[in-house]
Design an enzyme around this catalytic site. Structure first.
Site, PDB file in Angstrom:
ATOM      1  N   GLN A  78       0.769  -1.313   0.070  1.00  0.00           N
ATOM      2  CA  GLN A  78       0.019   0.042  -0.044  1.00  0.00           C
ATOM      3  C   GLN A  78       0.744   1.116   0.013  1.00  0.00           C
ATOM      4  O   GLN A  78       1.106   1.841   1.187  1.00  0.00           O
ATOM      5  CB  GLN A  78      -0.901  -0.233   1.442  1.00  0.00           C
ATOM      6  CG  GLN A  78      -1.678   1.135   1.378  1.00  0.00           C
ATOM      7  CD  GLN A  78      -2.940   1.145   0.314  1.00  0.00           C
ATOM      8  OE1 GLN A  78      -3.519  -0.051   0.194  1.00  0.00           O
ATOM      9  NE2 GLN A  78      -3.313   2.197  -0.308  1.00  0.00           N
ATOM     10  N   PHE A  79       1.271   1.732  -1.247  1.00  0.00           N
ATOM     11  CA  PHE A  79       2.457   2.622  -1.329  1.00  0.00           C
ATOM     12  C   PHE A  79       1.867   3.963  -0.770  1.00  0.00           C
ATOM     13  O   PHE A  79       2.387   4.878  -0.035  1.00  0.00           O
ATOM     14  CB  PHE A  79       2.845   2.768  -2.719  1.00  0.00           C
ATOM     15  CG  PHE A  79       2.005   3.577  -3.669  1.00  0.00           C
ATOM     16  CD1 PHE A  79       2.071   4.965  -3.707  1.00  0.00           C
ATOM     17  CD2 PHE A  79       0.807   2.856  -4.479  1.00  0.00           C
ATOM     18  CE1 PHE A  79       1.542   5.700  -4.671  1.00  0.00           C
ATOM     19  CE2 PHE A  79       0.382   3.725  -5.408  1.00  0.00           C
ATOM     20  CZ  PHE A  79       0.398   4.988  -5.378  1.00  0.00           C
ATOM     21  N   THR A  80       0.519   4.298  -0.776  1.00  0.00           N
ATOM     22  CA  THR A  80      -0.112   5.402  -0.403  1.00  0.00           C
ATOM     23  C   THR A  80      -0.017   5.781   1.313  1.00  0.00           C
ATOM     24  O   THR A  80      -0.443   6.815   1.348  1.00  0.00           O
ATOM     25  CB  THR A  80      -1.668   5.384  -0.827  1.00  0.00           C
ATOM     26  OG1 THR A  80      -2.413   4.576  -0.055  1.00  0.00           O
ATOM     27  CG2 THR A  80      -1.728   5.317  -2.434  1.00  0.00           C
TER      28      THR A  80
END
Length: 148
Positions: A78-80
């Site tokens: 989940q890069f965000t």
């Protein structure tokens, strides 16, 4: 490295309408990788994750870990999680690890988690995933190797 850990009764990841992974009781873990993360961040986060005591014991006290109960983990990249909304209304992803660097750390996280003998499944790095869950509690904890 940042983990958003949600205690769940069930969770699953669908990709293109097909269920890739599904767990029952355990953790849904969203994994965010910072552009300056390294192996020590992985070690710290895994140690915290598998020993995190957020399941109730016989006295209804949060005193048991995922290892104690042999519950499962569903790990989703989940890069965000490292998005910044400090300026303006569009998130900035400057702090997020990119591309091959992020993928390598994600893969190393998985390799090291396997060594802990905790049952787990994963999403798919970089895929457009539909993640669903039933929160238990809800109990949601953030583990952040950069702030602790």
């Amino acid at each position: 490295m940042k983990l958003l850990v949600q205690r769940v009764n069930e969770a699953k990841v669908d990709i293109n309408g097909i269920t890739k992974s599904k767990i029952n009781d355990g953790f849904l873990v969203l994994l965010g990788i910072h552009k300056e993360d390294n192996e020590s961040d992985i070690d710290y986060c895994i140690r915290k994750l598998i020993n995190l005591r957020i399941f109730s014991d016989e006295d209804d006290k949060l005193n048991l870990s995922i290892k104690d109960l042999n519950y499962e983990i569903l790990l989703v990249s989940q890069f965000t999680l490292y998005a910044s909304t400090r300026k303006g209304n569009r998130p900035s992803f400057d702090k997020c690890a990119k591309g091959e660097f992020a993928k390598n750390l994600y893969d190393n996280f998985i390799k090291k988690l396997k060594l802990e003998n905790v049952p787990f499944q994963t999403g798919e790095f970089g895929a457009d995933m539909k993640v669903s869950l039933t929160n238990d509690g809800p109990v949601t904890i953030i583990i952040d190797s950069r702030s602790e």
